[in-house]
Design an enzyme around this catalytic site. Structure first.
Site, mmCIF file in Angstrom:
data_model
loop_
_atom_site.group_PDB
_atom_site.id
_atom_site.type_symbol
_atom_site.label_atom_id
_atom_site.label_comp_id
_atom_site.label_asym_id
_atom_site.label_seq_id
_atom_site.Cartn_x
_atom_site.Cartn_y
_atom_site.Cartn_z
ATOM 1 N N SER A 174 0.714 -1.070 0.002
ATOM 2 C CA SER A 174 0.083 -0.037 0.063
ATOM 3 C C SER A 174 0.877 1.208 -0.131
ATOM 4 C CB SER A 174 -0.997 0.105 1.166
ATOM 5 O OG SER A 174 -0.119 -0.111 2.306
ATOM 6 N N HIS A 223 -5.434 -3.393 -2.962
ATOM 7 C CA HIS A 223 -5.029 -2.437 -4.078
ATOM 8 C C HIS A 223 -4.910 -2.978 -5.449
ATOM 9 C CE1 HIS A 223 -4.531 1.013 -1.398
ATOM 10 N NE2 HIS A 223 -3.725 -0.046 -0.544
ATOM 11 N N LYS A 236 -11.718 1.094 -2.280
ATOM 12 C CA LYS A 236 -10.626 1.960 -3.290
ATOM 13 C C LYS A 236 -10.900 1.857 -4.546
ATOM 14 C CE LYS A 236 -7.361 1.338 0.589
ATOM 15 N NZ LYS A 236 -6.868 0.286 1.631
HETATM 16 C C1 PLP Z 1 -7.014 -0.096 3.028
HETATM 17 C C2 PLP Z 1 -6.294 -1.251 3.172
HETATM 18 C C3 PLP Z 1 -6.895 -1.951 4.313
HETATM 19 C C4 PLP Z 1 -8.094 -1.757 5.077
HETATM 20 O O1 PLP Z 1 -9.392 -1.710 4.159
HETATM 21 P P1 PLP Z 1 -10.620 -0.490 4.763
HETATM 22 O O2 PLP Z 1 -11.706 -1.161 3.757
HETATM 23 O O3 PLP Z 1 -10.053 0.904 4.259
HETATM 24 O O4 PLP Z 1 -10.698 -0.865 6.334
HETATM 25 C C5 PLP Z 1 -6.474 -3.394 4.138
HETATM 26 N N1 PLP Z 1 -5.480 -3.894 3.700
HETATM 27 C C6 PLP Z 1 -4.758 -2.965 2.886
HETATM 28 C C7 PLP Z 1 -3.604 -3.373 2.114
HETATM 29 C C8 PLP Z 1 -5.320 -1.754 2.661
HETATM 30 O O5 PLP Z 1 -4.412 -1.039 1.750
#
Ligand code: PLP
Length: 393
Positions: free
Chosen positions: A182, A210, A242
């Site tokens: 991330s 992602h 995302k």
């Molecule tokens: C954003 C993210 C999460 C968390 O997801 P949310 O729905 O925002 O709580 C988990 N793992 C990774 C790798 C992320 O980038």
């Protein structure tokens, strides 16, 4: 010894963070229009959003959400198991399972909770959870809360992972990794990890927050991009907040896994179901992410353009082929200063500083989106080149 005072301790931690120049600042976005946001009364090109496909404001998502609100109202009113589960949730789960090539899928309110749910359901005292050193905080917390031993391996290094597993041959094991990291944007060696897990009888868990919508055939995510099916990558977690532009998350895998989660995953059982209108919006998002390949191709053209333009201007980047394109800045003060210079010239690019990244790993995290215009990207590169040169002087 007197009992320690919690507020004094919190204030001391806060003061230390301020002395280190690492205080985080919460800012309010005043308006959003396409890839532009307004902060402090100033309109900025937004290069901080994870809305990679530009779906968060898409008319089809808005319409699906409004239609569902008209039908159901807003809140689900209860947990899934206690009357909160609606047609919208069930339909989205089926659609996600089909898209990702898994038997079943289960919705969670956030990705953070999904990761806690999986680890808490499968792992216990005496087991081991082996993780990439750069995994997302939610995977780390998931392992810690599960009671299993938590060990890390060197970033994207399957040999290092093998050593960690071999050192604990008798423990039940999950190997968990971000598919796309991330804060770095690079890819986990999923195929090697899948082979390793089979050989070592460990269970591979992939966090594709992602990758979903961005990578793989029909945007179905990272496992498909490298030919891994359910049998190779038995636990798949991905988020809806995302590239899909909504909120929430899901876990996909075998019927046995999903039925186990329904029974035992505390962040599933003991929380209110996501609003059905969000599930309806996410469902519309999946349709677009699957079928509108032009949107995904545009994003990948932006990625290529950004990297090519950076090379032409002598801007160093990390080795990333994804929409996450970090620009290394070294120390935190430099990263913050570059972010401020960029903001002064009309670009929002967040500076990422420790503890989100390792010490001296501060960076500008450029996120690209299909919603960007080509010339926004060129102008960002120009501004970056000027800001970086100004810092070097
Ligand atoms: C954003 C993210 C999460 C968390 O997801 P949310 O729905 O925002 O709580 C988990 N793992 C990774 C790798 C992320 O980038």
């Amino acid at each position: 010894m007197p009992r320690p005072d919690l507020s004094a301790r919190l204030a001391a931690a806060q003061a230390q963070r301020a002395r280190d120049g690492l205080l985080r600042r919460l800012r309010t976005v005043e308006s959003v229009a396409g890839s532009r946001i307004t902060i402090d009364g100033k309109s900025l090109a937004d290069f901080g959003s994870n809305d990679y496909l530009g779906l968060a404001q898409h008319p089809a998502l808005r319409a699906a959400l409004t239609r569902a609100v008209d039908c159901w109202g807003v809140g689900a009113g209860a947990a899934h198991l206690l009357g909160g589960h609606r047609d919208e949730h069930a339909a989205l789960e089926e659609k996600l399972a089909l898209w990702t090539g898994r038997e079943r899928a289960l919705l969670f309110s956030t990705g953070y909770m999904a990761n806690l749910g999986v680890a808490g359901t499968l792992l216990r005292d005496g087991d081991v959870c082996v993780q990439d050193k750069l995994n997302h905080a939610s995977l780390i917390d998931a392992a810690r809360l599960s009671g299993a031993e938590f060990v890390r391996y060197r970033h994207a290094d399957a040999d290092s992972a093998r050593r960690q597993l071999r050192a604990r041959p008798d423990a039940a094991a999950i190997l968990a990794t971000d598919a796309v990291f991330s804060m770095d944007g690079d890819l986990a060696p999923l195929r090697e990890l899948a082979v390793l897990c089979k050989r070592e009888h460990a269970t591979l868990m992939i966090d594709d927050a992602h990758g979903i919508g961005v990578l793989g055939p029909d945007g179905a995510g990272s496992p498909g991009a490298v030919g891994l099916a359910q049998n190779d990558a038995p636990i798949l977690m991905a988020t809806l907040g995302k590239a899909l532009g909504v909120a929430g998350a899901f876990v996909a895998g075998s019927t046995a896994l999903i039925e186990g989660l329904v029974q035992f995953a505390r962040p599933y059982v003991y929380t209110t179901a996501m609003p059905p209108a969000l599930a309806a919006a996410a469902s519309a998002a999946v349709d677009i992410a699957r079928n509108d390949s032009e949107r995904r191709e545009r994003l990948h053209r932006h990625i290529a353009r950004f990297r090519h333009g950076a090379a032409q201007r002598g801007i160093a980047l990390l080795p990333s082929s994804t929409p996450i394109q970090p620009v290394p800045a070294g120390d935190s003060a430099t990263a913050s200063s570059i972010a401020q210079r960029l903001e002064g010239t009309g670009f929002y690019v967040p500076a990422i500083r420790p503890p989100s990244v390792p010490a001296n790993g501060a960076r500008l995290r450029v996120s690209l989106s299909a919603a960007h215009a080509e010339d926004q990207i060129e102008r960002l590169l120009d501004a970056l080149a000027i800001a970086l040169a100004a810092e070097r002087r």
